[in-house]
Design a protein around this motif. Structure first.
Motif, short mmCIF file in Angstrom:
data_model
loop_
_atom_site.label_atom_id
_atom_site.label_comp_id
_atom_site.label_asym_id
_atom_site.label_seq_id
_atom_site.Cartn_x
_atom_site.Cartn_y
_atom_site.Cartn_z
N ASP A 74 34.56 46.24 42.60
CA ASP A 74 33.28 46.95 42.51
C ASP A 74 32.57 47.00 43.86
O ASP A 74 31.90 47.97 44.18
CB ASP A 74 32.37 46.28 41.48
N SER A 75 32.72 45.94 44.66
CA SER A 75 32.06 45.88 45.96
C SER A 75 32.65 46.86 46.96
O SER A 75 31.94 47.38 47.82
CB SER A 75 32.14 44.47 46.54
N ALA A 77 34.22 49.72 46.17
CA ALA A 77 34.26 51.10 45.66
C ALA A 77 33.45 52.08 46.51
O ALA A 77 33.93 53.18 46.80
CB ALA A 77 33.81 51.12 44.21
N PRO A 78 32.23 51.73 46.96
CA PRO A 78 31.48 52.70 47.78
C PRO A 78 32.09 52.93 49.17
O PRO A 78 31.79 53.93 49.81
CB PRO A 78 30.10 52.07 47.93
N LEU A 79 32.95 52.05 49.63
CA LEU A 79 33.53 52.18 50.97
C LEU A 79 34.81 53.01 50.99
O LEU A 79 35.29 53.37 52.06
CB LEU A 79 33.83 50.78 51.54
N LYS A 80 35.38 53.27 49.82
CA LYS A 80 36.66 53.97 49.75
C LYS A 80 36.48 55.47 50.01
O LYS A 80 35.57 56.09 49.48
CB LYS A 80 37.30 53.75 48.38
N ARG A 81 37.37 56.03 50.84
CA ARG A 81 37.36 57.47 51.11
C ARG A 81 38.00 58.24 49.96
O ARG A 81 37.58 59.33 49.63
CB ARG A 81 38.13 57.78 52.39
N ALA A 118 33.88 47.06 56.65
CA ALA A 118 33.88 48.52 56.53
C ALA A 118 34.89 49.08 57.52
O ALA A 118 34.98 48.64 58.66
CB ALA A 118 32.49 49.06 56.82
N THR A 122 35.87 55.31 58.74
CA THR A 122 34.96 55.97 57.80
C THR A 122 33.55 56.03 58.35
O THR A 122 32.81 56.94 58.03
CB THR A 122 34.93 55.23 56.45
N GLU A 123 33.18 55.08 59.20
CA GLU A 123 31.84 55.10 59.77
C GLU A 123 31.72 56.13 60.89
O GLU A 123 30.70 56.77 61.05
CB GLU A 123 31.47 53.72 60.31
#
Length: 135
Positions: A74-75, A77-81, A118, A122-123
């Protein structure tokens, strides 16, 4: 007969209670260092619908699905492309032989999540919407 048995038991009780260990030696407890069976592992984590994998430079482990591994999923999930993007993580866990025999030979049981890194790609590079400016 009962009186004799009672007398013998009372005598034994008195003899055992009168122990001559009147030594004044103090017993000091010394701490014993127990080797922790948990190891710190750095690798890339991916969670799909029914499986999770932790991949490092020299290893690939299946991940035992429990509350800690689901919290890690869950942690990240927002970082995945996309669905198959692997996120670098640092965890503490125990590497075990896979009891089921399906999948990976070894699985890791995550005990603690130390760090989620991260992905720099992606950043630095924003997502480009392919639907913009169609010719």
């Amino acid at each position: 007969m009962k009186k004799q048995l009672f007398a013998v038991l009372t005598g034994l009780l008195l003899l055992s209670a009168c122990d001559d260990n009147n030594s004044s030696e103090e017993v000091t407890a010394t701490p014993v260092a127990v080797k922790d069976s948990l190891t710190t592992i750095e690798g890339e984590f991916i969670y799909l619908a029914d499986a999770a994998v932790l991949k490092g430079r020299n290893f690939i482990y299946g991940v035992e699905l429990d509350s800690v591994s689901l919290r890690l999923a869950d942690s990240i999930a927002p970082l995945k492309r996309d669905e198959f993007h692997m996120i670098p993580v640092k965890i503490r866990g125990k590497v075990l032989r896979n009891p089921g025999g399906k999948g990976w030979e070894e699985v890791v049981k995550i005990s603690e999540i130390l760090e989620i890194t991260a992905d720099p790609a992606t950043e630095a590079a924003p997502q480009v919407n392919k639907d913009l400016d169609k010719p």
